[in-house]
Design an enzyme around this catalytic site. Structure first.
Site, PDB file in Angstrom:
ATOM      1  N   GLU A   1      45.193 -30.270 -73.844  1.00  0.00           N
ATOM      2  CA  GLU A   1      45.394 -30.676 -72.445  1.00  0.00           C
ATOM      3  C   GLU A   1      44.543 -31.916 -72.210  1.00  0.00           C
ATOM      4  OE1 GLU A   1      45.181 -29.303 -67.757  1.00  0.00           O
ATOM      5  OE2 GLU A   1      44.056 -28.132 -69.229  1.00  0.00           O
TER       6      GLU A   1
ATOM      7  N   ASP B   1      37.579 -40.605 -73.221  1.00  0.00           N
ATOM      8  CA  ASP B   1      38.697 -41.249 -72.541  1.00  0.00           C
ATOM      9  C   ASP B   1      39.890 -41.141 -73.486  1.00  0.00           C
ATOM     10  OD1 ASP B   1      40.632 -43.065 -71.605  1.00  0.00           O
ATOM     11  OD2 ASP B   1      39.067 -44.185 -70.548  1.00  0.00           O
TER      12      ASP B   1
ATOM     13  N   ASP C   1      45.668 -38.243 -62.743  1.00  0.00           N
ATOM     14  CA  ASP C   1      45.282 -39.193 -61.690  1.00  0.00           C
ATOM     15  C   ASP C   1      46.404 -40.211 -61.485  1.00  0.00           C
ATOM     16  OD1 ASP C   1      42.824 -37.963 -61.373  1.00  0.00           O
ATOM     17  OD2 ASP C   1      41.820 -39.250 -62.830  1.00  0.00           O
TER      18      ASP C   1
ATOM     19  N   LYS D   1      47.358 -48.353 -57.791  1.00  0.00           N
ATOM     20  CA  LYS D   1      47.536 -49.816 -57.872  1.00  0.00           C
ATOM     21  C   LYS D   1      48.346 -50.191 -59.118  1.00  0.00           C
ATOM     22  CE  LYS D   1      43.422 -50.982 -55.331  1.00  0.00           C
ATOM     23  NZ  LYS D   1      41.971 -50.964 -55.449  1.00  0.00           N
TER      24      LYS D   1
ATOM     25  N   ASP E   1      52.198 -32.682 -58.177  1.00  0.00           N
ATOM     26  CA  ASP E   1      52.850 -32.614 -56.858  1.00  0.00           C
ATOM     27  C   ASP E   1      53.084 -34.024 -56.318  1.00  0.00           C
ATOM     28  OD1 ASP E   1      50.135 -33.223 -56.395  1.00  0.00           O
ATOM     29  OD2 ASP E   1      50.366 -32.637 -54.297  1.00  0.00           O
TER      30      ASP E   1
ATOM     31  N   THR F   1      47.220 -24.490 -62.568  1.00  0.00           N
ATOM     32  CA  THR F   1      45.976 -25.252 -62.699  1.00  0.00           C
ATOM     33  C   THR F   1      45.250 -25.191 -61.347  1.00  0.00           C
ATOM     34  OG1 THR F   1      46.644 -27.428 -61.865  1.00  0.00           O
ATOM     35  CG2 THR F   1      47.350 -26.867 -64.097  1.00  0.00           C
ATOM     36  N   GLU F   2      44.014 -25.685 -61.329  1.00  0.00           N
ATOM     37  CA  GLU F   2      43.274 -25.717 -60.052  1.00  0.00           C
ATOM     38  C   GLU F   2      44.046 -26.527 -59.008  1.00  0.00           C
ATOM     39  OE1 GLU F   2      40.962 -26.461 -62.784  1.00  0.00           O
ATOM     40  OE2 GLU F   2      39.401 -24.945 -62.515  1.00  0.00           O
ATOM     41  N   TYR F   3      44.504 -27.704 -59.419  1.00  0.00           N
ATOM     42  CA  TYR F   3      45.217 -28.571 -58.474  1.00  0.00           C
ATOM     43  C   TYR F   3      46.550 -27.960 -58.061  1.00  0.00           C
ATOM     44  CZ  TYR F   3      42.155 -32.638 -58.401  1.00  0.00           C
ATOM     45  OH  TYR F   3      41.100 -33.491 -58.172  1.00  0.00           O
ATOM     46  N   GLU F   4      47.195 -27.302 -58.999  1.00  0.00           N
ATOM     47  CA  GLU F   4      48.494 -26.687 -58.689  1.00  0.00           C
ATOM     48  C   GLU F   4      48.330 -25.623 -57.608  1.00  0.00           C
ATOM     49  OE1 GLU F   4      50.409 -25.291 -62.180  1.00  0.00           O
ATOM     50  OE2 GLU F   4      52.173 -24.546 -61.143  1.00  0.00           O
TER      51      GLU F   4
HETATM   52  N1  SAM Z   1      44.313 -30.884 -64.884  1.00  0.00           N
HETATM   53  C1  SAM Z   1      43.437 -30.419 -63.821  1.00  0.00           C
HETATM   54  C2  SAM Z   1      44.226 -29.661 -62.772  1.00  0.00           C
HETATM   55  O1  SAM Z   1      45.473 -29.763 -62.779  1.00  0.00           O
HETATM   56  O2  SAM Z   1      43.634 -28.947 -61.971  1.00  0.00           O
HETATM   57  C3  SAM Z   1      42.631 -31.589 -63.210  1.00  0.00           C
HETATM   58  C4  SAM Z   1      43.425 -32.640 -62.510  1.00  0.00           C
HETATM   59  S1  SAM Z   1      42.425 -34.020 -61.992  1.00  0.00           S
HETATM   60  C5  SAM Z   1      43.371 -34.765 -60.752  1.00  0.00           C
HETATM   61  C6  SAM Z   1      42.670 -35.173 -63.344  1.00  0.00           C
HETATM   62  C7  SAM Z   1      41.590 -35.090 -64.402  1.00  0.00           C
HETATM   63  O3  SAM Z   1      41.935 -35.954 -65.477  1.00  0.00           O
HETATM   64  C8  SAM Z   1      40.207 -35.543 -63.929  1.00  0.00           C
HETATM   65  O4  SAM Z   1      39.254 -34.547 -64.205  1.00  0.00           O
HETATM   66  C9  SAM Z   1      39.952 -36.822 -64.696  1.00  0.00           C
HETATM   67  O5  SAM Z   1      38.582 -37.037 -64.959  1.00  0.00           O
HETATM   68  C10 SAM Z   1      40.763 -36.598 -65.946  1.00  0.00           C
HETATM   69  N2  SAM Z   1      41.192 -37.854 -66.599  1.00  0.00           N
HETATM   70  C11 SAM Z   1      41.821 -38.885 -65.996  1.00  0.00           C
HETATM   71  N3  SAM Z   1      42.054 -39.886 -66.870  1.00  0.00           N
HETATM   72  C12 SAM Z   1      41.564 -39.446 -68.069  1.00  0.00           C
HETATM   73  C13 SAM Z   1      41.492 -40.020 -69.362  1.00  0.00           C
HETATM   74  N4  SAM Z   1      41.956 -41.264 -69.604  1.00  0.00           N
HETATM   75  N5  SAM Z   1      40.934 -39.310 -70.358  1.00  0.00           N
HETATM   76  C14 SAM Z   1      40.449 -38.065 -70.124  1.00  0.00           C
HETATM   77  N6  SAM Z   1      40.469 -37.464 -68.909  1.00  0.00           N
HETATM   78  C15 SAM Z   1      41.026 -38.140 -67.893  1.00  0.00           C
END
Ligand code: SAM
Length: 215
Positions: free
Chosen positions: A45, A97, A119, A123, A155, A194-197
């Site tokens: 994931e 990353d 995320d 932009k 979403d 997921t948490e966000y879901e």
């Molecule tokens: N997947 C989780 C959920 O659905 O509850 C978290 C969603 S959160 C909006 C997005 C996560 O992706 C953040 O914790 C962020 O730090 C991570 N993230 C974003 N870009 C990333 C990247 N290039 N590499 C690793 N993690 C990344």
């Protein structure tokens, strides 16, 4: 997901037995079965946040090897704390990353990739940072098994429509597209939230999902 800086979190991550040490990442490609000490499909994931989804999957599917990837130490720390409370021998974490994902896995080493509530980077100039972008899809193409698949949930309808439009510029095509996952009885079988879901579906937002494989 940004959490306030947690003092000492980098050190705690560096010391955790549940996180691959950063200096060892370069030597992990092609060695994941050795690292877990057993065979099994490898599911990852990317952007796992606090890790609830992948932790639950690891409980449900003990034969599958799970790797959770998260960019920020303060967020990853929450997933580590959950592992300390409830350890799973088939789950391990990487702080990185995901731009460098193809350095960490050998070609064809990964069976499945999950992207959950990535995320949106609204932009235009940041479009390449979106995890379902064609640039990221090309990286996934390098590490995914021939019959491997990618599952993406969000979403954010604007991001989802954009992600679907990215597919023709990639080697992947959609096997499944839904704009309201939670109303689809068949697709909901075995769905892990997921948490966000949980948060956004609880607010009444429909959840979009695609499953893609190579064309
Ligand atoms: N997947 C989780 C959920 O659905 O509850 C978290 C969603 S959160 C909006 C997005 C996560 O992706 C953040 O914790 C962020 O730090 C991570 N993230 C974003 N870009 C990333 C990247 N290039 N590499 C690793 N993690 C990344």
């Amino acid at each position: 997901m940004r959490l306030k800086n947690v003092p000492g979190c980098r050190e705690r991550i560096a010391e955790s037995k549940y996180v691959i040490p950063e200096e060892e990442l370069a030597s992990c490609a092609g060695r994941w079965h050795e690292i877990f000490g057993r065979e099994g499909e490898i599911h990852i994931e990317i952007g796992m946040g606090k890790g609830r989804f992948i932790h639950e999957l690891a409980s449900l599917n003990p034969d599958i090897l799970y790797i959770g990837i998260e960019k920020y130490s303060a967020v990853l720390l929450r997933a580590v704390q959950k592992m300390e409370e409830e350890p799973k021998g088939n789950l391990i974490f990487i702080r990185m990353d995901a731009e460098n994902i193809a350095d960490v896995f050998a070609p064809g080493e990964v069976d499945r990739i999950y992207l959950n509530f990535s995320d949106p980077w609204p932009k235009d100039r940041h479009a390449k940072r979106r995890l379902p972008s064609r640039e990221f899809l090309a990286r996934y193409d390098k590490i995914l098994k021939a019959d491997g698949r990618i599952e993406f949930k969000t979403d954010n309808r604007v991001l989802f429509d954009w992600a679907v439009e990215e597919l023709p510029g990639s080697v992947f095509g959609a096997d499944v597209i839904t704009y309201d996952l939670h109303s689809d009885e068949k697709l909901m079988e075995g769905n892990v939230m997921t948490e966000y879901e949980e948060k956004f579906s609880g607010m009444g937002n429909p959840i979009c999902k695609y499953i893609i494989t190579r064309k």
